[in-house]
Motif scaffolding. Structure first.
Motif, PDB file in Angstrom:
ATOM      1  N   GLY A 137     -19.394 -14.956   4.917  1.00  0.00           N
ATOM      2  CA  GLY A 137     -19.546 -15.722   6.140  1.00  0.00           C
ATOM      3  C   GLY A 137     -18.673 -16.966   6.148  1.00  0.00           C
ATOM      4  O   GLY A 137     -18.324 -17.507   5.094  1.00  0.00           O
ATOM      5  N   VAL A 153     -13.748 -17.848  12.517  1.00  0.00           N
ATOM      6  CA  VAL A 153     -14.796 -17.346  13.401  1.00  0.00           C
ATOM      7  C   VAL A 153     -14.343 -17.586  14.836  1.00  0.00           C
ATOM      8  O   VAL A 153     -13.609 -18.536  15.115  1.00  0.00           O
ATOM      9  CB  VAL A 153     -16.149 -18.058  13.117  1.00  0.00           C
ATOM     10  N   SER A 198     -18.366 -14.335  17.382  1.00  0.00           N
ATOM     11  CA  SER A 198     -17.794 -13.050  16.990  1.00  0.00           C
ATOM     12  C   SER A 198     -16.984 -13.223  15.718  1.00  0.00           C
ATOM     13  O   SER A 198     -16.455 -14.307  15.441  1.00  0.00           O
ATOM     14  CB  SER A 198     -16.871 -12.486  18.089  1.00  0.00           C
ATOM     15  N   ALA A 199     -16.907 -12.155  14.938  1.00  0.00           N
ATOM     16  CA  ALA A 199     -16.061 -12.184  13.749  1.00  0.00           C
ATOM     17  C   ALA A 199     -14.600 -12.333  14.171  1.00  0.00           C
ATOM     18  O   ALA A 199     -14.180 -11.840  15.217  1.00  0.00           O
ATOM     19  CB  ALA A 199     -16.244 -10.907  12.930  1.00  0.00           C
ATOM     20  N   SER A 208     -15.368 -12.903   7.099  1.00  0.00           N
ATOM     21  CA  SER A 208     -15.564 -12.123   8.331  1.00  0.00           C
ATOM     22  C   SER A 208     -16.933 -11.448   8.385  1.00  0.00           C
ATOM     23  O   SER A 208     -17.293 -10.865   9.413  1.00  0.00           O
ATOM     24  CB  SER A 208     -14.461 -11.071   8.463  1.00  0.00           C
ATOM     25  N   ASN A 209     -17.706 -11.515   7.298  1.00  0.00           N
ATOM     26  CA  ASN A 209     -19.016 -10.851   7.260  1.00  0.00           C
ATOM     27  C   ASN A 209     -20.141 -11.875   7.185  1.00  0.00           C
ATOM     28  O   ASN A 209     -20.173 -12.709   6.280  1.00  0.00           O
ATOM     29  CB  ASN A 209     -19.098  -9.930   6.031  1.00  0.00           C
ATOM     30  N   TYR A 210     -21.053 -11.824   8.141  1.00  0.00           N
ATOM     31  CA  TYR A 210     -22.230 -12.694   8.116  1.00  0.00           C
ATOM     32  C   TYR A 210     -23.432 -11.897   8.597  1.00  0.00           C
ATOM     33  O   TYR A 210     -23.322 -10.956   9.391  1.00  0.00           O
ATOM     34  CB  TYR A 210     -22.026 -13.940   8.986  1.00  0.00           C
ATOM     35  N   GLN A 211     -24.605 -12.273   8.088  1.00  0.00           N
ATOM     36  CA  GLN A 211     -25.848 -11.598   8.472  1.00  0.00           C
ATOM     37  C   GLN A 211     -26.927 -12.577   8.921  1.00  0.00           C
ATOM     38  O   GLN A 211     -27.955 -12.150   9.445  1.00  0.00           O
ATOM     39  CB  GLN A 211     -26.398 -10.785   7.288  1.00  0.00           C
ATOM     40  N   SER A 257     -21.977  -9.042  10.863  1.00  0.00           N
ATOM     41  CA  SER A 257     -21.155  -9.753  11.852  1.00  0.00           C
ATOM     42  C   SER A 257     -21.386  -9.302  13.293  1.00  0.00           C
ATOM     43  O   SER A 257     -20.449  -8.916  14.003  1.00  0.00           O
ATOM     44  CB  SER A 257     -19.672  -9.581  11.507  1.00  0.00           C
ATOM     45  N   SER A 259     -21.716  -9.557  17.238  1.00  0.00           N
ATOM     46  CA  SER A 259     -21.255 -10.460  18.291  1.00  0.00           C
ATOM     47  C   SER A 259     -22.463 -10.823  19.148  1.00  0.00           C
ATOM     48  O   SER A 259     -23.014  -9.970  19.851  1.00  0.00           O
ATOM     49  CB  SER A 259     -20.167  -9.792  19.145  1.00  0.00           C
ATOM     50  N   LEU A 277     -23.139 -19.633   9.724  1.00  0.00           N
ATOM     51  CA  LEU A 277     -22.961 -18.183   9.694  1.00  0.00           C
ATOM     52  C   LEU A 277     -22.750 -17.769   8.242  1.00  0.00           C
ATOM     53  O   LEU A 277     -21.672 -17.997   7.670  1.00  0.00           O
ATOM     54  CB  LEU A 277     -21.760 -17.776  10.553  1.00  0.00           C
ATOM     55  N   SER A 279     -24.196 -15.200   4.608  1.00  0.00           N
ATOM     56  CA  SER A 279     -24.895 -14.034   4.072  1.00  0.00           C
ATOM     57  C   SER A 279     -26.313 -14.450   3.714  1.00  0.00           C
ATOM     58  O   SER A 279     -26.674 -15.631   3.799  1.00  0.00           O
ATOM     59  CB  SER A 279     -24.157 -13.505   2.838  1.00  0.00           C
TER      60      SER A 279
END
Length: 469
Positions: A137, A153, A198-199, A208-211, A257, A259, A277, A279
């Motif tokens: 993230g 981001v 959005s990523a 680029s990866n977030y949860q 990720s 949107s 944003l 993990s």
């Protein structure tokens, strides 16, 4: 009595009186010992930007005293630190090493001036930390970024948003609700606003990866309605009651990720201090850039809000990178800058107690001097002043100026193909930012590797090249 005899008696009496005064009466004024203050004793005001002088010093300034230190200072890979900082770093490494397995999230704040703006250096620090210790993230961001200055981001905003920055003197928040990031995205009473997260295609792999999405909102006097949609499907419909304290609201998602479009509405002013944003576990590295500033101006923000955000974000380390805006100020010494830094360091210790701090020194910079591009000759003095005050506070100091090659290095960086610095001979290009991050990471990894190889001693650990991180 003739005239000659009278003159002789007259001068004899005067001589006797002078001798008596010198012998019996103290006379402290000794012209031979009079001194005029040298240039090194003069105090020169600081500047908030490259163009405008904005001193914020007390009426009477005492020069920073030399550190009375008993601790040992160790310097390796342009990183200088005390044994006290080494112990803090060891604790941080242990927390980072187990964060993913323990399901905990740890943050590293990267505060700086325009040299780090646009995630220029932070993006690569983040990728290195997340590659080694886990996590993903882009970290903290504002929800109102109309210039899309953060490439890690993508934020699209609509509505009556207004940005407040801690360094903007013309548009000041009376309640100092700037929070930890030094900026606020505000909606005034009876207005609505929305933003979509959005990523970004330009983000590094892990960023680029977030949860997990977290919003931090300043005290507010009326209910705030928050709705969220993914692909026109409403997934969030929350209501925040009035609060006199910091409010955090967060959501976790199974998919990576997503949107998400958020909508906020309230009858009172709403100040969104930050959006995180991240993990679910691991390390996050945040870019907090305050352009045109020689310090983070922590004295201008609400202390309670800053502390509250710091407690909820679980900060493991702070990287402090300022100095670019000292470049135009030529002085025989930079004690006045040490005074300003000391004020900020005191607040850091108060707001974020026991958090290890890494101070990154000024980079080389050049200018056009009589038709010739030359490095500023006084930069080493700024660098030395930063190092001295950092070590006095038991912080670590990374010597970026000498790591990149010292005087004249920025010229080589600019003229190199592809260029590592911009044609202003001050700011790094993205490739230059990556190289600067590599220097810093190599120095930190050299220390971290000691904790994973307990048989090695503090001073004999072999060098660890960047390629092994």
């Amino acid at each position: 009595m003739n005239q000659q005899l009278r003159i002789l008696i007259y001068f004899t009496l005067i001589g006797a009186i002078v001798l008596a005064l010198v012998h019996y009466v103290p006379f402290p004024f000794q012209p031979a010992n009079w001194q005029i203050k040298t240039a090194e004793e003069l105090i020169i005001p600081d500047m908030d930007s490259l163009m405008t002088m904005q001193p914020e010093l007390p009426d009477t300034i005492q020069p920073v005293k030399k550190a009375e230190r008993k601790d040992t200072i160790i310097t390796q890979h342009h990183l200088s630190y005390s044994t006290g900082f080494f112990e803090q770093l060891k604790q941080l490494h242990g927390a980072l090493h187990t964060a993913t397995d323990n399901g905990t999230a740890i943050r590293i704040l990267h505060f700086g001036d325009s040299q780090i703006e646009g995630d220029r250096i932070t993006a690569y620090l983040r990728e290195a930390f997340q590659s080694r210790f886990g996590g993903s993230g882009p970290g903290l961001t504002t929800v109102f970024d109309p210039a899309h200055i953060n490439p890690s981001v993508w934020i699209d905003s609509k509505g009556n948003w207004q940005a407040y920055h801690i360094y903007n003197r013309r548009n000041v928040l009376p309640n100092k609700a700037y929070g930890l990031m030094g900026q606020t995205a505000a909606l005034h009473a009876h207005s609505a606003g929305e933003f979509k997260i959005s990523a970004s295609r330009w983000a590094e792999q892990h960023a680029s990866n977030y949860q997990k999405v977290r919003l931090f909102i300043a005290p507010h006097t009326d209910t705030i309605a928050i709705k969220g949609q993914i692909k026109h499907v409403e997934i969030i419909n929350d209501s925040l009651p009035p609060s006199s304290d910091l409010t955090e609201i967060n959501w976790e998602f199974e998919q990576l990720s997503p949107s998400i479009k958020f909508q906020l509405l309230s009858n009172s002013d709403v100040h969104v201090l930050a959006c995180a944003l991240d993990s679910l576990a691991g390390v996050s590295v945040d870019n907090i850039a305050l352009r045109g500033q020689s310090t983070p101006l922590l004295h201008r923000t609400d202390a309670n809000l800053f502390k509250a955000m710091g407690e909820q974000l679980n900060i493991g380390m702070l990287i402090f990178q300022f100095g670019t805006n000292m470049i135009p100020t030529v002085a025989p010494n930079y004690r006045f800058y040490q005074v300003q830094l000391a004020r900020q360091f005191d607040l850091i210790k108060s707001y974020l107690p026991n958090v290890p701090v890494l101070v990154v020194g000024i980079a080389d910079a050049a200018h056009n001097h009589n038709g010739e591009i030359k490095s500023y000759e006084h930069l080493y003095r700024i660098n030395e002043a930063q190092k001295a005050i950092a070590l006095k506070y038991d912080f670590a100091f990374f010597d970026l100026y000498n790591a990149m090659g010292g005087e004249g290095s920025i010229i080589k960086w600019t003229e190199q193909q592809p260029p590592l610095a911009l044609t202003d001979y001050i700011h790094f290009s993205r490739l230059g930012g990556k190289k600067a991050a590599q220097f810093m990471i190599s120095a930190m990894w050299h220390q971290f590797n000691k904790f994973e190889a307990p048989d090695t001693t503090l001073l004999t650990q072999p060098d660890m090249p960047w390629e092994r991180y």
